[in-house]
Scaffold this motif. Sequence first.
Motif, PDB file in Angstrom:
ATOM      1  N   ARG A 166     -68.829 -29.096 -15.136  1.00 21.66           N
ATOM      2  CA  ARG A 166     -67.819 -29.005 -16.194  1.00 21.66           C
ATOM      3  C   ARG A 166     -66.494 -29.653 -15.807  1.00 21.66           C
ATOM      4  NH1 ARG A 166     -67.582 -22.980 -16.175  1.00 21.66           N
ATOM      5  NH2 ARG A 166     -65.954 -23.172 -17.752  1.00 21.66           N
ATOM      6  N   TYR A 167     -66.391 -30.221 -14.606  1.00 22.47           N
ATOM      7  CA  TYR A 167     -65.120 -30.782 -14.157  1.00 22.47           C
ATOM      8  C   TYR A 167     -64.791 -32.053 -14.939  1.00 22.47           C
ATOM      9  CZ  TYR A 167     -65.561 -27.693 -10.073  1.00 22.47           C
ATOM     10  OH  TYR A 167     -65.692 -26.618  -9.235  1.00 22.47           O
ATOM     11  N   VAL A 168     -63.510 -32.232 -15.260  1.00 27.32           N
ATOM     12  CA  VAL A 168     -63.051 -33.377 -16.045  1.00 27.32           C
ATOM     13  C   VAL A 168     -62.158 -34.254 -15.171  1.00 27.32           C
ATOM     14  CG1 VAL A 168     -61.819 -34.116 -18.116  1.00 27.32           C
ATOM     15  CG2 VAL A 168     -63.122 -31.963 -18.135  1.00 27.32           C
ATOM     16  N   SER A 169     -62.577 -35.482 -14.939  1.00 31.50           N
ATOM     17  CA  SER A 169     -61.804 -36.425 -14.123  1.00 31.50           C
ATOM     18  C   SER A 169     -60.595 -36.933 -14.895  1.00 31.50           C
ATOM     19  CB  SER A 169     -62.679 -37.605 -13.713  1.00 31.50           C
ATOM     20  OG  SER A 169     -62.977 -38.405 -14.841  1.00 31.50           O
ATOM     21  N   LEU A 170     -59.686 -37.589 -14.167  1.00 32.55           N
ATOM     22  CA  LEU A 170     -58.550 -38.205 -14.831  1.00 32.55           C
ATOM     23  C   LEU A 170     -59.006 -39.235 -15.853  1.00 32.55           C
ATOM     24  CD1 LEU A 170     -56.014 -38.750 -11.897  1.00 32.55           C
ATOM     25  CD2 LEU A 170     -55.806 -37.143 -13.803  1.00 32.55           C
ATOM     26  N   GLU A 171     -59.937 -40.094 -15.439  1.00 27.46           N
ATOM     27  CA  GLU A 171     -60.405 -41.124 -16.364  1.00 27.46           C
ATOM     28  C   GLU A 171     -60.976 -40.501 -17.629  1.00 27.46           C
ATOM     29  OE1 GLU A 171     -63.472 -44.925 -16.629  1.00 27.46           O
ATOM     30  OE2 GLU A 171     -63.765 -43.399 -15.083  1.00 27.46           O
ATOM     31  N   ALA A 172     -61.830 -39.487 -17.477  1.00 25.39           N
ATOM     32  CA  ALA A 172     -62.447 -38.872 -18.644  1.00 25.39           C
ATOM     33  C   ALA A 172     -61.408 -38.223 -19.548  1.00 25.39           C
ATOM     34  CB  ALA A 172     -63.483 -37.844 -18.197  1.00 25.39           C
ATOM     35  N   GLY A 173     -60.434 -37.541 -18.952  1.00 28.54           N
ATOM     36  CA  GLY A 173     -59.412 -36.878 -19.749  1.00 28.54           C
ATOM     37  C   GLY A 173     -58.525 -37.860 -20.485  1.00 28.54           C
ATOM     38  N   ILE A 174     -58.145 -38.942 -19.808  1.00 32.76           N
ATOM     39  CA  ILE A 174     -57.274 -39.940 -20.439  1.00 32.76           C
ATOM     40  C   ILE A 174     -58.030 -40.691 -21.536  1.00 32.76           C
ATOM     41  CG2 ILE A 174     -56.031 -42.095 -20.000  1.00 32.76           C
ATOM     42  CD1 ILE A 174     -55.309 -40.843 -17.221  1.00 32.76           C
ATOM     43  N   ARG A 175     -59.276 -41.060 -21.278  1.00 30.18           N
ATOM     44  CA  ARG A 175     -60.062 -41.744 -22.323  1.00 30.18           C
ATOM     45  C   ARG A 175     -60.224 -40.861 -23.552  1.00 30.18           C
ATOM     46  NH1 ARG A 175     -61.834 -46.580 -20.983  1.00 30.18           N
ATOM     47  NH2 ARG A 175     -62.387 -47.073 -18.818  1.00 30.18           N
TER      48      ARG A 175
ATOM     49  N   ALA B 197     -58.179 -38.811 -24.706  1.00 29.89           N
ATOM     50  CA  ALA B 197     -56.909 -38.702 -25.422  1.00 29.89           C
ATOM     51  C   ALA B 197     -56.521 -39.994 -26.124  1.00 29.89           C
ATOM     52  CB  ALA B 197     -55.803 -38.304 -24.440  1.00 29.89           C
ATOM     53  N   LEU B 198     -57.236 -41.088 -25.853  1.00 20.15           N
ATOM     54  CA  LEU B 198     -56.896 -42.391 -26.411  1.00 20.15           C
ATOM     55  C   LEU B 198     -57.777 -42.714 -27.607  1.00 20.15           C
ATOM     56  CD1 LEU B 198     -56.440 -44.453 -23.116  1.00 20.15           C
ATOM     57  CD2 LEU B 198     -54.644 -43.682 -24.686  1.00 20.15           C
ATOM     58  N   PRO B 199     -57.263 -43.510 -28.521  1.00 23.19           N
ATOM     59  CA  PRO B 199     -58.089 -43.916 -29.662  1.00 23.19           C
ATOM     60  C   PRO B 199     -59.191 -44.884 -29.239  1.00 23.19           C
ATOM     61  CG  PRO B 199     -55.988 -45.067 -29.689  1.00 23.19           C
ATOM     62  CD  PRO B 199     -55.895 -44.053 -28.590  1.00 23.19           C
TER      63      PRO B 199
ATOM     64  N   ALA C 151     -55.713 -31.854 -18.956  1.00 26.63           N
ATOM     65  CA  ALA C 151     -54.360 -31.322 -18.798  1.00 26.63           C
ATOM     66  C   ALA C 151     -53.368 -32.431 -18.471  1.00 26.63           C
ATOM     67  CB  ALA C 151     -54.349 -30.255 -17.706  1.00 26.63           C
ATOM     68  N   VAL C 152     -53.742 -33.339 -17.570  1.00 25.27           N
ATOM     69  CA  VAL C 152     -52.852 -34.434 -17.217  1.00 25.27           C
ATOM     70  C   VAL C 152     -52.618 -35.330 -18.436  1.00 25.27           C
ATOM     71  CG1 VAL C 152     -52.599 -36.503 -15.788  1.00 25.27           C
ATOM     72  CG2 VAL C 152     -53.452 -34.377 -14.764  1.00 25.27           C
ATOM     73  N   ALA C 153     -53.672 -35.592 -19.207  1.00 24.91           N
ATOM     74  CA  ALA C 153     -53.514 -36.410 -20.410  1.00 24.91           C
ATOM     75  C   ALA C 153     -52.591 -35.734 -21.420  1.00 24.91           C
ATOM     76  CB  ALA C 153     -54.879 -36.682 -21.034  1.00 24.91           C
ATOM     77  N   ASP C 154     -52.682 -34.415 -21.561  1.00 30.80           N
ATOM     78  CA  ASP C 154     -51.795 -33.696 -22.474  1.00 30.80           C
ATOM     79  C   ASP C 154     -50.332 -33.972 -22.154  1.00 30.80           C
ATOM     80  OD1 ASP C 154     -53.930 -32.544 -23.805  1.00 30.80           O
ATOM     81  OD2 ASP C 154     -53.822 -30.648 -22.699  1.00 30.80           O
ATOM     82  N   VAL C 155     -50.004 -34.000 -20.866  1.00 27.21           N
ATOM     83  CA  VAL C 155     -48.626 -34.240 -20.448  1.00 27.21           C
ATOM     84  C   VAL C 155     -48.266 -35.714 -20.578  1.00 27.21           C
ATOM     85  CG1 VAL C 155     -47.078 -34.198 -18.453  1.00 27.21           C
ATOM     86  CG2 VAL C 155     -48.533 -32.222 -18.940  1.00 27.21           C
TER      87      VAL C 155
ATOM     88  N   LEU D 278     -39.643 -43.094 -19.444  1.00 22.90           N
ATOM     89  CA  LEU D 278     -40.941 -43.771 -19.449  1.00 22.90           C
ATOM     90  C   LEU D 278     -42.035 -42.881 -20.026  1.00 22.90           C
ATOM     91  CD1 LEU D 278     -42.737 -46.160 -18.640  1.00 22.90           C
ATOM     92  CD2 LEU D 278     -42.841 -45.201 -16.309  1.00 22.90           C
ATOM     93  N   LEU D 279     -41.962 -41.599 -19.734  1.00 22.60           N
ATOM     94  CA  LEU D 279     -42.899 -40.636 -20.300  1.00 22.60           C
ATOM     95  C   LEU D 279     -42.226 -39.890 -21.432  1.00 22.60           C
ATOM     96  CD1 LEU D 279     -44.438 -39.142 -17.032  1.00 22.60           C
ATOM     97  CD2 LEU D 279     -45.488 -40.812 -18.569  1.00 22.60           C
ATOM     98  N   PRO D 280     -42.986 -39.486 -22.456  1.00 18.16           N
ATOM     99  CA  PRO D 280     -44.442 -39.645 -22.616  1.00 18.16           C
ATOM    100  C   PRO D 280     -44.828 -41.071 -22.994  1.00 18.16           C
ATOM    101  CG  PRO D 280     -43.498 -38.560 -24.536  1.00 18.16           C
ATOM    102  CD  PRO D 280     -42.382 -38.687 -23.541  1.00 18.16           C
ATOM    103  N   LEU D 281     -46.077 -41.434 -22.711  1.00 16.20           N
ATOM    104  CA  LEU D 281     -46.586 -42.771 -22.970  1.00 16.20           C
ATOM    105  C   LEU D 281     -47.029 -42.930 -24.427  1.00 16.20           C
ATOM    106  CD1 LEU D 281     -48.888 -43.325 -19.857  1.00 16.20           C
ATOM    107  CD2 LEU D 281     -46.529 -44.122 -20.170  1.00 16.20           C
ATOM    108  N   ARG D 282     -46.960 -44.170 -24.894  1.00 15.95           N
ATOM    109  CA  ARG D 282     -47.570 -44.510 -26.178  1.00 15.95           C
ATOM    110  C   ARG D 282     -49.077 -44.625 -25.988  1.00 15.95           C
ATOM    111  NH1 ARG D 282     -45.061 -49.219 -25.498  1.00 15.95           N
ATOM    112  NH2 ARG D 282     -46.938 -50.250 -26.318  1.00 15.95           N
ATOM    113  N   ARG D 283     -49.814 -44.195 -26.972  1.00  8.96           N
ATOM    114  CA  ARG D 283     -51.270 -44.288 -26.889  1.00  8.96           C
ATOM    115  C   ARG D 283     -51.777 -45.716 -27.087  1.00  8.96           C
ATOM    116  NH1 ARG D 283     -50.987 -38.727 -28.108  1.00  8.96           N
ATOM    117  NH2 ARG D 283     -52.742 -37.540 -27.231  1.00  8.96           N
TER     118      ARG D 283
END
Length: 725
Positions: free
Chosen positions: A416-425, A427-429, A538-542, A382-387
Amino acid sequence: MPIDERVESLLARMTLEEKVGQLGVFADMVRPFAPDVNPEANVRNAAEVLEQVRAGRVGALFNGVGAELGRQIQRVAVEESRLGIPVLLAADVIHGMRTVFPIPLGEAASFEPDLAERTARATALEATAAGIHWTYAPAVDVARDQRWGRGAEGAGEDPVLGAAFAAARVRGFQGPDLRAHDSLLATPKHFVAYGAVTAGMEYNFVEISEGTLRDVHLPPFKAALEAGALAVMTAFNDINGIPASAHRGLLTGLLREQWGFAGVVVSDYTADMELIAHGYAEDARDATRKAFLAGLDMSMQSGFYADHLPGLVESGEVPVEALDAAVRRVLSLKAAIGLFDDPYRSLDPAREADTSWRPAHEALAREAARRSIVLLKNEGGLLPLRRDARIALVGPLARDLANIEGCWTLFGDRSRYVSLEAGIRAALPEGAALEVVDGCGFEQPLEGGIEAAVAAARRAEVVLLAVGEPQCYSGEAQSRTQIVLPPVQQALAEAVAATGTPVVVLLRNGRALALQGAVRDAQAILVTWFLGTQTGHAVADVLFGDYSPSGRLPVSFPRDSGQQPFFYNHPRTGRPETPEMSEFKARWREHPHAALYPFGHGLGYGRIEYGPTRVDSPTLAWDGVLGVRARVRNSGQHAAEEVVQLYVHDRVASRVRPVRELKDFRKLRLEPGQEVEVVFELRREQLAFTRADGSHGAEPGAFDVWIAPSSAAGEPARFELLPPP
């Protein structure tokens, strides 16, 4: 400890009260990290502390921050006190200063001590720029019961892994030159066996065998001292009835006489005061006498030494020679870091204002965070995900910033903290389909939350389920009886899984958890710990395959909370469990005597295959070296980093030995289709343990040896350790 003639000169001129003053560690109220909301209280507290410094009654101040006010403290000490002895400025700087790195347990999952050395070095640069000389870290407690909250501060359940990270963090904090402005004194803690508190309950008593104490809990401390640590902090717990902060056999007999430690022993916060509550001391005077004579040099915050040591010396109950020896150690520590030559070292406001280090430290934080992530499960690739996938990010951690740090982070730059939402967004187009729903709080439901999460899951191709512990669940005073997700989060997981949409669990945690139901059964599970400043990136990178996860578990994930304490390197029993789970064997009625995910387990996006373990010879000479080798191949389509692990088992010994023990590990990168032969060298010293007669050493005989991807994998080879010639 280097010899400095100025130390003896000072000792000869000091009054009794001034000597005792050097042994006191007190809260820094001149520049507190959490000042009182009443400005008048701050002024009053600061004035009182400065007056004590002026009177020569303070050896160190702790948990203050700021170069400018630090200069004020030091100016009073150097220019206004009678002898001009500078003050040590200390703080709890555990896993980052302004830049927050993964909690130490998470970073240990990288199985890369050099990574920990680099993050500790970056931490030292930031901390010393903010006017700090001395950190109360690293925590090197071996934690074999995941109910204990402070396991988050250490390196897990294994002494070899723990020793490697202990030494690396000391090297990183202190750097190559103790006198450099960016050198931060390290303090391995908590001496000793704090991680063995009964039932995993914070501050509880410890009943432990001499062999377990020496073979499991002491090696990380020894490694830290050999790496150059000049201070040690004592533990709150007792050890077989004697509180650690007054345990002469350990503080003097072992630490000083056996190991030759010449540095400073400092108490944890009011640990000497707690001798009374332990029932080990009658009153404050008795507690002072017992702690000091046991070998405790510096008393933190209780004030007991200031109140009672002068009288004890005058009465002859404490020899003046013992007092002088403790003061000499403290003064020598100050000399070692160059405070007598430059009292204002690490107190440069211009350096504190300079933030040119930020890009490099944020890059390092991102690297450390993604290297700490452990992929437990990845059904069907299932991982890695398609963008371009339709993604639902669901859970109380989806946009949360308040639980990025993890425990014991006092000075982090939250802007300077980066949330999951911010990191994933990020990484996405542009225009990508990402829907974010909280679903529930950490412990409380949200009105309509589960319904909204279910609706989002049905619209998505994949659900990222961001669940876990709030950071207040781990750390000091955060023991748990049930190491599971809060019920409201489990309910959210069950509802989302029921939609049939594939689920990737993004688990945030400060300990191993007993995964249940829909979380345990999700198609993919990523353990993301508390990753610090760069969490979201970091989570988005993975997730999207920019980095193939390479972390491995430094703690065993149990099947059930009731298995605790559980650790992979448990001793053999006379009735070992059999595969068919027959009765009258070492097992529980409900579960096998095994982890859900064992120590050392972790997956990447490659497909790693191990050949058989082979030994170069069927025998290991007493003073010889044995080559142990195996071929490791990446047969997958993605590059991967693999943690190759070496385990042994002593088949017959004078004390029952663990079923397996980690002895070495190596992380290597494998391109798709690449195969390498991994060779470890094994020596007799690695087979040593505390024998039945109390001596330390190896015993000739038969051993099993594995090269494997985890503590529960592989088939062993066998060799024999020959007796001495």
